[in-house]
Design a protein around this motif. Sequence first.
Motif, PDB file in Angstrom:
ATOM      1  N   THR A 184     -16.447  -0.306   5.240  1.00  0.00           N
ATOM      2  CA  THR A 184     -15.311   0.308   4.553  1.00  0.00           C
ATOM      3  C   THR A 184     -14.123  -0.653   4.520  1.00  0.00           C
ATOM      4  OG1 THR A 184     -14.329   1.288   6.542  1.00  0.00           O
ATOM      5  CG2 THR A 184     -16.037   2.569   5.400  1.00  0.00           C
ATOM      6  N   PRO A 185     -13.307  -0.600   3.471  1.00  0.00           N
ATOM      7  CA  PRO A 185     -12.123  -1.454   3.411  1.00  0.00           C
ATOM      8  C   PRO A 185     -11.156  -1.213   4.565  1.00  0.00           C
ATOM      9  CG  PRO A 185     -12.580  -0.478   1.263  1.00  0.00           C
ATOM     10  CD  PRO A 185     -13.479   0.206   2.243  1.00  0.00           C
ATOM     11  N   LEU A 186     -11.108   0.017   5.080  1.00  0.00           N
ATOM     12  CA  LEU A 186     -10.152   0.323   6.144  1.00  0.00           C
ATOM     13  C   LEU A 186     -10.441  -0.482   7.405  1.00  0.00           C
ATOM     14  CD1 LEU A 186      -7.713   2.177   6.654  1.00  0.00           C
ATOM     15  CD2 LEU A 186      -9.292   3.833   7.657  1.00  0.00           C
ATOM     16  N   THR A 205     -15.239   5.481   9.172  1.00  0.00           N
ATOM     17  CA  THR A 205     -14.190   4.811   8.393  1.00  0.00           C
ATOM     18  C   THR A 205     -13.632   3.585   9.106  1.00  0.00           C
ATOM     19  OG1 THR A 205     -12.529   6.351   9.288  1.00  0.00           O
ATOM     20  CG2 THR A 205     -13.567   6.937   7.189  1.00  0.00           C
ATOM     21  N   VAL A 236      -4.149   6.211  10.610  1.00  0.00           N
ATOM     22  CA  VAL A 236      -3.809   5.624   9.306  1.00  0.00           C
ATOM     23  C   VAL A 236      -2.333   5.742   8.950  1.00  0.00           C
ATOM     24  CG1 VAL A 236      -6.117   5.905   8.362  1.00  0.00           C
ATOM     25  CG2 VAL A 236      -4.460   7.761   8.128  1.00  0.00           C
ATOM     26  N   ARG A 286       0.794  -1.231   0.000  1.00  0.00           N
ATOM     27  CA  ARG A 286       0.000   0.000   0.000  1.00  0.00           C
ATOM     28  C   ARG A 286       0.829   1.285   0.000  1.00  0.00           C
ATOM     29  NH1 ARG A 286      -1.925  -4.638   0.404  1.00  0.00           N
ATOM     30  NH2 ARG A 286      -3.533  -5.197   1.926  1.00  0.00           N
ATOM     31  N   ASP A 340      -9.133   5.288  -1.819  1.00  0.00           N
ATOM     32  CA  ASP A 340      -9.999   4.125  -1.970  1.00  0.00           C
ATOM     33  C   ASP A 340     -10.444   3.531  -0.639  1.00  0.00           C
ATOM     34  OD1 ASP A 340      -9.691   4.438  -4.654  1.00  0.00           O
ATOM     35  OD2 ASP A 340      -8.174   2.879  -4.891  1.00  0.00           O
ATOM     36  N   TYR A 341      -9.593   3.558   0.366  1.00  0.00           N
ATOM     37  CA  TYR A 341      -9.905   2.856   1.610  1.00  0.00           C
ATOM     38  C   TYR A 341     -10.895   3.609   2.491  1.00  0.00           C
ATOM     39  CZ  TYR A 341      -6.524  -0.873   0.873  1.00  0.00           C
ATOM     40  OH  TYR A 341      -5.871  -1.977   0.381  1.00  0.00           O
ATOM     41  N   TYR A 353      -4.362   4.602   1.717  1.00  0.00           N
ATOM     42  CA  TYR A 353      -5.527   4.781   2.577  1.00  0.00           C
ATOM     43  C   TYR A 353      -6.240   6.113   2.337  1.00  0.00           C
ATOM     44  CZ  TYR A 353      -3.351   0.921   5.150  1.00  0.00           C
ATOM     45  OH  TYR A 353      -2.790  -0.276   5.506  1.00  0.00           O
ATOM     46  N   GLU A 383      -8.638  -3.746   6.925  1.00  0.00           N
ATOM     47  CA  GLU A 383      -7.283  -3.679   6.382  1.00  0.00           C
ATOM     48  C   GLU A 383      -6.225  -4.202   7.334  1.00  0.00           C
ATOM     49  OE1 GLU A 383      -3.791  -2.641   4.155  1.00  0.00           O
ATOM     50  OE2 GLU A 383      -5.809  -3.389   3.759  1.00  0.00           O
TER      51      GLU A 383
END
Length: 503
Positions: free
Chosen positions: A254-256, A248, A219, A55, A228-229, A225, A259
């Motif tokens: 959410t992807p975060l 978030t 983050v 990432r 998209d995240y 991050y 993650e």
Amino acid sequence: MNAIHGQQQTSIVDPGWSAKPDCLFDRDDDWAALMSFSSDPHPGTGLGVVMGRPRQGKTLLLESVARATGGFYFCGQQATEAEALRRVGEEYARYRQVARPSHWRDWKEGLDALLALGDTRPLPVIIDSFPDLVAASPALPSIIHGALRHLDRPPLENRARLLLGGETAPVMTRLFASSSPLRALAALKLDIQPLDFRKAAQLWGIDDPRLAFLVYTVVGGTPAYRHDYVGDDVPVDRDDFDGWVCRTVLNPRTPLFHEARHLLDEETGPWNRGTCHSVLAALARGCTTHGEIATFLGQQLTDASRALAVLRDHGLLRSQTDGLQPGITRHHIADPLLAFEHAVTRPRRAALEQSDAETVWADARTDFNTLVAGPRFAQVCRDWASHFADWAALGAEHCTASYGSLSDPSATAGLDAEVVVRRRDGHMRGPLLSVGLARWHTGMDIHHLQRLRHILDALDSREDLSSVRPTLYGASGFSPELHAAHARGEVLLVDLEHLYLDV
């Protein structure tokens, strides 16, 4: 830190099409190094390596280089050798704009064809996710070594610039260690690091130092991050930070939210993930030494050491010698998101499934300040001391900063200093320049200066303190007495504005 090896290269890249694309934030030095390497006109095949944790933008950087130079790009993936050769042959055919894909019998034949792309001009041949290819073809590094030693081609005709990309994991580390034959041939080595706390604030477009630090604490400096995240969600102001966390990183949609677990599983592979999670939980609770972590895990020192080694090899831990007791090694979680996960999210996953994020976050706020923001603030202070502070006035432009501790038989607890600054002196323990305390959520007063003086008194018999600068790092303000002491030159006061803006 980026390391560039080899002779100074003369670039023949047209400045009009070598400009760094807008999609790449920062990375100016990395881009310049890659473009210079890719366009080096000197004869002979060249080797470069680009490493970086997931990432961080490594793939985007390499893809951009290929587009800017008209070079060849191929990204490996987990597959058998036969499938990998078939895929790279198809990519090679598309690149050359021929109808029939190449069917290579082995990697030696494939590499000969790929490197031949540089027979007429300097041209990068980029193979990304290199460790995935090595997993299916263990002989591939040796084949590359043979090809680069020009065993089968005249040495002065080819100008292919082979770039191997991969995550900073044991495979890449082993392949390009100081004793590796490939390392000896590499003219370029880049390690793509997360953005520092100042660059992260610029990436997120946050001008308020306190808000910038809070977002960084969640983050870190991972570029992926930002968009998209989190769906381009950026907190509007300090009052919106709590809402942003709930929208978030504490939002299962959410992807975060997922993650941190994915990152750990992806990095450590099949090794005992439960033990790795427990080690990170111990670190998030403030255990920083081998012994403290082993006690938390209920395991022997050797078992804890193995887990620490796995996490450190994958870049998930930062290990550093204690700044005041050189016999002690302390460990800290390198990635802020992993620290947030194991201090805040992981202990409350069941609650997040049964309640709303706002309620869970209200319960977690104390742990966030104590276990996450406090230690991260101390680390940001150490990073500032190492990379941004003007210690040249004390006689050293290159410094190291670490956590330091002393045993005090007369006190109920040891004497800890969050920021111990020493002159960088090769592998030797450099002279002491500064000893400091760091407080995130507590205003600092004269008692903190007195505690700092107590630490210096304890050091007087074992260190040269003639050039030591007492320093207090505070994010919640300083008392009038401390400002007066600062005016008299008795202590240096560093707040968030100094950390972010050098006020």
